[in-house]
Structures are given as C-alpha cells and as structure tokens.
Scaffold this motif. Sequence first.
Motif, PDB file in Angstrom:
ATOM      1  N   MET A 249       0.826  -1.212   0.000  1.00  0.00           N
ATOM      2  CA  MET A 249       0.000   0.000   0.000  1.00  0.00           C
ATOM      3  C   MET A 249       0.862   1.266   0.000  1.00  0.00           C
ATOM      4  O   MET A 249       0.538   2.252  -0.654  1.00  0.00           O
ATOM      5  CB  MET A 249      -0.924   0.005   1.212  1.00  0.00           C
ATOM      6  CG  MET A 249      -2.223  -0.752   1.029  1.00  0.00           C
ATOM      7  SD  MET A 249      -3.256  -0.104  -0.301  1.00  0.00           S
ATOM      8  CE  MET A 249      -3.581   1.545   0.301  1.00  0.00           C
ATOM      9  N   GLN A 250       1.968   1.221   0.740  1.00  0.00           N
ATOM     10  CA  GLN A 250       2.885   2.365   0.740  1.00  0.00           C
ATOM     11  C   GLN A 250       3.436   2.608  -0.665  1.00  0.00           C
ATOM     12  O   GLN A 250       3.564   3.753  -1.106  1.00  0.00           O
ATOM     13  CB  GLN A 250       4.023   2.109   1.723  1.00  0.00           C
ATOM     14  CG  GLN A 250       3.589   2.124   3.181  1.00  0.00           C
ATOM     15  CD  GLN A 250       4.724   1.784   4.125  1.00  0.00           C
ATOM     16  OE1 GLN A 250       5.900   1.863   3.772  1.00  0.00           O
ATOM     17  NE2 GLN A 250       4.392   1.380   5.337  1.00  0.00           N
ATOM     18  N   SER A 251       3.779   1.505  -1.343  1.00  0.00           N
ATOM     19  CA  SER A 251       4.298   1.623  -2.715  1.00  0.00           C
ATOM     20  C   SER A 251       3.221   2.131  -3.662  1.00  0.00           C
ATOM     21  O   SER A 251       3.490   2.968  -4.545  1.00  0.00           O
ATOM     22  CB  SER A 251       4.826   0.252  -3.190  1.00  0.00           C
ATOM     23  OG  SER A 251       5.834  -0.227  -2.335  1.00  0.00           O
ATOM     24  N   ILE A 252       1.992   1.626  -3.496  1.00  0.00           N
ATOM     25  CA  ILE A 252       0.885   2.070  -4.347  1.00  0.00           C
ATOM     26  C   ILE A 252       0.610   3.559  -4.136  1.00  0.00           C
ATOM     27  O   ILE A 252       0.412   4.315  -5.093  1.00  0.00           O
ATOM     28  CB  ILE A 252      -0.388   1.242  -4.052  1.00  0.00           C
ATOM     29  CG1 ILE A 252      -0.200  -0.199  -4.544  1.00  0.00           C
ATOM     30  CG2 ILE A 252      -1.620   1.878  -4.724  1.00  0.00           C
ATOM     31  CD1 ILE A 252      -1.347  -1.126  -4.168  1.00  0.00           C
ATOM     32  N   ASN A 253       0.609   3.981  -2.869  1.00  0.00           N
ATOM     33  CA  ASN A 253       0.386   5.396  -2.564  1.00  0.00           C
ATOM     34  C   ASN A 253       1.450   6.283  -3.187  1.00  0.00           C
ATOM     35  O   ASN A 253       1.164   7.388  -3.663  1.00  0.00           O
ATOM     36  CB  ASN A 253       0.351   5.617  -1.047  1.00  0.00           C
ATOM     37  CG  ASN A 253      -0.965   5.202  -0.429  1.00  0.00           C
ATOM     38  OD1 ASN A 253      -1.996   5.176  -1.105  1.00  0.00           O
ATOM     39  ND2 ASN A 253      -0.944   4.869   0.845  1.00  0.00           N
ATOM     40  N   ALA A 254       2.710   5.798  -3.156  1.00  0.00           N
ATOM     41  CA  ALA A 254       3.815   6.574  -3.721  1.00  0.00           C
ATOM     42  C   ALA A 254       3.631   6.818  -5.218  1.00  0.00           C
ATOM     43  O   ALA A 254       4.092   7.834  -5.759  1.00  0.00           O
ATOM     44  CB  ALA A 254       5.142   5.850  -3.475  1.00  0.00           C
TER      45      ALA A 254
END
Length: 514
Positions: A249-254
Amino acid sequence: MKKSSFLFGTLLLALVNIVVRSLGFIYKIILSRLIGATAIGLYQMVFPFLMVVITIPTAGIPIAVSKLVAEQKSVGNKNGIYKVLMLSLLLGGLTSLVLSIIVSLKIDFIINNLLKNPSLYYPVLWTIPAISLITFSSILRGFFYGMKEMSPAATAQIMEQIFRIVFVLSYLYYKVPSNPLAAATIAIIGISIGEFFGLLYLVLKFNFKKIVTKSYFIKAYSSSSLEILNHLLYVAVPITLSRFVSVVMQSINAILIPQRLQTAGYSSIVAIETFGKISGMAMPLLFLPFTVTTALVINIIPNISEQLAVNNWKDIEHKSSLALRITLLVAIPTTIVYTIFGHHLAELIYGQEDVGKYLSIISYGTLFLCMQHTLSGILHGMGKQVITTINYLLGMIVQLYCTYFLIPNPQYGINGFFIGFILSTFVIFALNLITLIRYIKLDLPFIHSILKPSFASLFMIVAMIFSYRGFYQLFESNGWSTVFSSIIGGCLYILLLFLTKALDFKHILFTIKE
C-alpha cells in the motif's frame, strides 16, 4: 521491579525504541551531510526494496515464535520451547535462502525493471547478506520476548544501531567515496554489519548447547514437530500477509497519489512535493506514539499467550485493559497536541509550516491508529490473527477507494487521502474492538480511561499555548519556545494524571511487582 513483569518489559522496550529512533534520526542527519543528496537518493531507492523483501520472513515468524514459546513456557514444556525455536529457525532460514537466491538470480531484472536504475547493481547485491542476518536476528529476539527476557533483545537492537553507525561514519570519514554510488553502497553494507553484531550478541546470550546436546528436541517427521510447524504457519502467514499488504500500500500510494493529484489539477512538481511532505515529514511525526504501542504489542503477545495456555482469562482481561489504558494515556494528548500545536512542531523540525497543516489534519486518526495497533497485538496473542488480517484488509480497501476516487475530484484534492486515512484507521479500530469484546470483558471506565486524560490534555495544551507565547516574547525563537512549552506541558500532563488518579502510583507499584 521484576524483569518479567508486564510494565517492566513495556517500559524497557519503549525506552529502547526511543534510543534506537533517536540514534537513527541523528545518523540520517550526519549521513546526509557526509554523502550528499544524490547518494541519499540512491540509498533510499534500495532501502525500501530491502524492507519489502524481509517483510516475508520477519513479519509473522518472530511473532509466532514469541507466542508459541510463551505458550510452551507457561505449561513447563522445555522440549516444546526449543522445538519451536529450531523449527522457526529452519523455516526462516529456508525462506531467507530462497529470497536471497531469487535476488541473486534476478538482480538485473530488479535494477532495470523495478528500481529502473542500472547503476544500483552493487547496492542491491549487498542487500543479500542482510536478508538472512535480519531474519535470524528477528527470530531470536522473538524467542527472548516469548521467554519474557527483554534485556537481551533490547540490547541487541541498540548494538545493531551503534555498530552500523560507527562502521558507516568511520569509513566515510577516513576514506571519502569517489562517487555517490560508492557512498550509498557503504551505507547499505552498514546494515549487514550492524545486524551481524546484533545477531552475534543474541547468539552469545543463548546457550545453543541446550539444543545441540538434546537432539531429540527436533525430529523432522515427528507428529509433534509437524503440529508445531502447522501452528507456526497458522500464526505467521496471516500476520505476514497483513504486513506485506501494508508495504505494498505504501508503494501504491507513492505512485497513485501524485498521479491522482495531477488529475485533480495539481502540477507534477506540486503533486510530488505534496506527497513528499505528507509521507516523508508529517507521517513520521504521526507514528511517534508507536514508540510506546510497539513496546506494548511486543510485550502483550507473549503475556497473553502464556495466560491463554493455562486458561487464566482474568489475567488476560487485566493485561489487555491495562495495555489499552496505557495506549489512551499516550494517544489522547498526542492527538490534541498534533491537532492544535502541529504547526509549531513542523516549523521547529522541518522549517515548513504547511507540513504542520497536514499533520494537524491526519492527527485526527492518531487515537484510532494507536488503539488499532494495541488491539491487534492483543488479538494476535489470543490467536485471532486471521480476523485481524481481514479487518486490516477491509480498512485498506476503504483507504484505496478514497485515494483513487476522491483525490482526483478538485473539491477534495489531497483532502481525499486524509479522509481515506482517517476512515480506514477508524474502521480497523472499530472492527478490532468489536472482535475483542466478543471474547473478553474490558475494564475501561470512561471517567478514568478517557475523561481524565482528556481533561489533563486540555490543560496541558492551554499551558503550552500560554507558555509558548511567553517564551516567544523572551527568546523570539519558535524552536526554543516550542521546546520549553512542550516540556512544561508534558510535566503538567503527568502531574494532573497523578492528581486525578488517572495514574494510581500505588497500583503501578503493585502491577510492577506482579
């Protein structure tokens, strides 16, 4: 104070978390000055990749070890304790070996297609030793947590940080790298150096003769070993899945947030800057209370597992309620301080007041965020890791929905992310709380647990505001004024907790001696 007491373990781990985070914060400042922005940028491209990889062997297995070791210890099964450890080391070792081989064989694909920077070959190559070292170190720490021996694990964490810092800064000081890539590689190597010495300390603290001289503790095809292995996987897999989703999710948000902001009408530069200020500046401040809740979660899992094995539901209810009350004592004032005083803190730390605006908005989710963290630890200790994973996934779906559909709407913009973040933390908190009260009765009196801390927090923030104004007239400095007013506010908050008996000194002493 008993070293095995719940409060002692929590206080020790909270103190260690503060020391480790402080050392890491200072290290990052010095490192950035020594190697420059380019080298730091290269390092920050590789470090998240390593964190994603080690999520698989280190997210669930150490927690499973802590839980199962505590269960075996509570019933006096020494054979079971060491069988759990050996099977977990075998499972973690095999997992880290497979991951190391995959990274070794696919390193060209990783640097060209994932990181999209062919020059990162050697930094990625030097992440490979860290995979196994971090895995074994995490498992051994989980073993000590399960045995309620907090000191070895805590000392190892500090040693890891110290040896890493000393190696990297000494090398960079005596031999200045010829280019940013070399400097970034040294910083990556430092991770393995620190983990090696931390692991070495844990090994020295653990007498492996207990296992070597009693080889019958582990028989690969024995029914008890297969049963323990199944239990390990039952605990570890859902927790690993939950943590992996969080990292993804952190990667997707980035990727997604800057793109959706541009759809809403933000320029490319403004979109990236906005995301950077939220994820790189406001969020780290928001997660500061996790210094305490992480200590609580690490400590509560073996404590509850131990009592669950002997059906001591009274103690489970007592420790669960105590953990949640401690969380509220930290989360309530933090939420109020961030909401009202966030602008001053952001200007003090980052020199950017707009970061404080973002912090003030997302801080509405601080209370739910802290509570969901502690609640998940309690549920993990009770063996309810599957339902906590489902609750977490449902919360993440809410956040992803808001990120994708609300941010592109010019009416919401970046506020769409804030709405999703606060809603998701509330959903996970509410679902975890509902799940927990289905199994145990919590002792959380409204007046003592919520009203009195809120009352003390409001007085604290009023004192901070007035003392800030007074100190600002005296020093004409936001930095010193914020520091001194924060100290005054913090001292007043603790004093009011004792005066209102939200913190009962005699009860604390009794609990420590348990």
